[in-house]
Design an enzyme around this catalytic site. Structure first.
Site, PDB file in Angstrom:
ATOM      1  N   SER A   1      20.480   3.124  -7.570  1.00 33.86           N
ATOM      2  CA  SER A   1      20.362   2.656  -9.127  1.00 33.86           C
ATOM      3  C   SER A   1      21.500   3.115 -10.116  1.00 33.86           C
ATOM      4  CB  SER A   1      18.879   2.800  -9.429  1.00 33.86           C
ATOM      5  OG  SER A   1      18.720   4.430  -9.305  1.00 33.86           O
TER       6      SER A   1
ATOM      7  N   HIS B   1      15.448  -1.774  -6.476  1.00 32.43           N
ATOM      8  CA  HIS B   1      16.378  -2.389  -7.287  1.00 32.43           C
ATOM      9  C   HIS B   1      17.127  -3.653  -6.665  1.00 32.43           C
ATOM     10  CE1 HIS B   1      16.320   0.565 -10.516  1.00 32.43           C
ATOM     11  NE2 HIS B   1      16.256   1.395  -9.745  1.00 32.43           N
TER      12      HIS B   1
ATOM     13  N   LYS C   1      10.334  -3.547 -11.847  1.00 30.20           N
ATOM     14  CA  LYS C   1      11.500  -3.882 -12.224  1.00 30.20           C
ATOM     15  C   LYS C   1      11.609  -5.129 -12.303  1.00 30.20           C
ATOM     16  CE  LYS C   1      12.512   0.478 -10.354  1.00 30.20           C
ATOM     17  NZ  LYS C   1      12.592   1.554 -11.436  1.00 30.20           N
TER      18      LYS C   1
HETATM   19  N1  PMP Z   1      12.066   4.200  -5.766  1.00 29.71           N
HETATM   20  C1  PMP Z   1      13.502   3.797  -6.509  1.00 29.71           C
HETATM   21  C2  PMP Z   1      14.602   3.730  -5.755  1.00 29.71           C
HETATM   22  C3  PMP Z   1      13.258   3.597  -8.121  1.00 29.71           C
HETATM   23  O1  PMP Z   1      14.520   3.620  -8.684  1.00 29.71           O
HETATM   24  C4  PMP Z   1      12.391   3.963  -8.615  1.00 29.71           C
HETATM   25  C5  PMP Z   1      12.194   3.842 -10.149  1.00 29.71           C
HETATM   26  N2  PMP Z   1      12.706   4.636 -10.891  1.00 29.71           N
HETATM   27  C6  PMP Z   1      11.328   4.081  -8.074  1.00 29.71           C
HETATM   28  C7  PMP Z   1      11.158   4.207  -6.579  1.00 29.71           C
HETATM   29  C8  PMP Z   1       9.860   4.347  -8.661  1.00 29.71           C
HETATM   30  O2  PMP Z   1       9.212   3.064  -8.966  1.00 29.71           O
HETATM   31  P1  PMP Z   1       8.142   2.982 -10.011  1.00 29.71           P
HETATM   32  O3  PMP Z   1       8.840   2.932 -11.499  1.00 29.71           O
HETATM   33  O4  PMP Z   1       7.547   1.700  -9.723  1.00 29.71           O
HETATM   34  O5  PMP Z   1       7.298   4.046 -10.001  1.00 29.71           O
END
Ligand code: PMP
Length: 396
Positions: free
Chosen positions: A186, A214, A244
């Site tokens: 990300s 992502h 997301k």
């Molecule tokens: N895994 C990845 C690769 C992420 O980028 C994120 C979000 N920042 C998460 C997990 C966590 O997801 P959530 O925001 O739904 O808790």
């Protein structure tokens, strides 16, 4: 009375962070988190949300959420294994499995929670995990929680992964070995080399785990990175978030039926934390239906991503090697990055500075997340502000 030792610890460390430009200030929004947002009464082009497809404010999801609230109320009332499982949760999990082309799926309260849950339900101190050095914080924490030996490999470096997989396997020290990677990274927008990872996994009998937070809604016509590479039957754990592209909140694992059955009895957030709310579940179901019916939003997202990338690159910004709509604008120095983001904000663009510890030291960047909901006019406005501020600060 507060503890002196805590006071001293907090004061010293907060000052230290502020001094190094690493202290993150949070700006609350006065508006929905759409393509334009309002902060302190000021309207800004929003290039910082993960609302990739604009579904967070979509009327169809709002209607689904309202209906669910009317029918079921606002809370699930219990953890999933006591009596917090509504028929809606079961329907969501069925839809997620179809969406990901797997036998079954299990939903959690967040993507973060999901990684904490899933890794530690399967891996333990007798095992090893090969983890890409740029994996998300929730993967790192999930690995730590499992107590397995964590072996980091250099980012998307397949020679390093192969060598470490070989060493781990031949050592005979571990019962199970897992390889974990983000599907899309990300901070840079690059895609994991899944075909190579699967090949190495087959050579060394590794469990495969892809966190596609992502990639879902973005790659593979929306179904994600695993589908993009046609590897749906080769990846053991497909992780996703509902927060997301789906636009709501929650996380999930999609995989074989027996894996999901195991997670339902052994993953602690499923057993000990209250279930997702009816509104979240109903809105997520609606989002998956929308993505399954049409790829229009997905196409628009890519069109906007390409447009923004070209605009910034033509101006002379370093946009890294993104292969997805995520568009980093790499500045380097943390303080300069924070200052650049602040100036963009003053001029009308909300693009957050991302600095250490989220990314390695010295690679500070302003990260741009164009969405399907942006218009060309909004993106043009952002590009012209980037030009003005970039020139003013000597970055381009
Ligand atoms: N895994 C990845 C690769 C992420 O980028 C994120 C979000 N920042 C998460 C997990 C966590 O997801 P959530 O925001 O739904 O808790």
């Amino acid at each position: 009375m507060s503890s002196n030792i805590l006071e001293q610890f907090l004061n010293e460390n907060l000052e230290d962070l502020k001094g190094r430009g690493l202290y993150n200030v949070i700006d609350p929004l006065d508006s929905p988190n759409g393509p334009m947002i309002t902060i302190n009464g000021k309207e800004l082009v929003n290039l910082s949300s993960n609302n990739y497809l604009g579904l967070a404010t979509d009327n169809r999801l709002k209607e689904a959420a309202k209906e669910a609230i009317e029918k079921y109320g606002v809370g699930a009332g219990a953890v999933r294994t006591i009596n917090g499982t509504l028929k809606l949760h079961v329907e969501l999990e069925k839809k997620l499995a179809e969406f990901k082309h797997t036998e079954a799926a299990i939903a959690y309260q967040s993507g973060f929670n999901c990684n904490m849950a899933a890794i530690s339900a399967v891996m333990d101190k007798n095992d090893a995990i090969l983890s890409d050095e740029l994996n998300h914080a929730s993967i790192i924490d999930g690995c730590r929680l499992s107590k397995a030996k964590i072996i980091r490999y250099n980012h998307s470096d397949m020679d390093d992964l192969r060598a470490k997989a070989k060493e781990a396997k031949e050592s005979g020290l571990y019962k199970k070995i897992m390889v974990i990677t983000d599907g899309v990274f990300s901070m840079d927008g690059d895609i994991a080399l899944l075909p190579e990872i699967v090949q190495i996994a087959e050579e060394y009998d590794l469990i495969t785990y892809v966190d596609d937070a992502h990639g879902s809604g973005v790659l593979g016509d929306g179904a994600g990175t695993v589908k993009h590479f046609g590897l749906s039957d080769k990846i053991d754990f497909q992780i996703g978030t509902l927060s997301k592209a789906i636009g709501v909140v929650g996380g999930y694992v999609a995989g074989k039926r027996n894996l999901i059955d195991w997670l339902k009895v052994r993953s602690r957030p499923f057993l000990f934390s209250t279930a997702l709310t009816p509104a979240d579940v109903a809105a997520s179901i609606r989002a998956i239906e929308i993505l399954s019916e049409s790829t229009d939003l997905n196409k628009k997202l890519w069109e906007n991503g390409d447009y923004l990338k070209k605009g910034l690159k033509d101006l002379g910004f370093d946009i890294g090697n993104s292969e997805t709509p995520i568009t980093p604008c790499i500045i380097g120095d943390e303080t300069l990055t924070q200052e650049f983001s602040k100036r963009l904000n003053e001029e009308g663009v909300y693009a957050k500075a991302i600095v250490f510890p989220t990314v390695p030291r010295g690679t500070g960047r302003v990260r741009n997340m164009p969405t399907a909901a942006h218009t060309k006019e909004m993106l043009d406005k952002a590009i012209s502000i980037y030009e003005k501020v970039g020139k003013e600060m000597g970055i381009i």
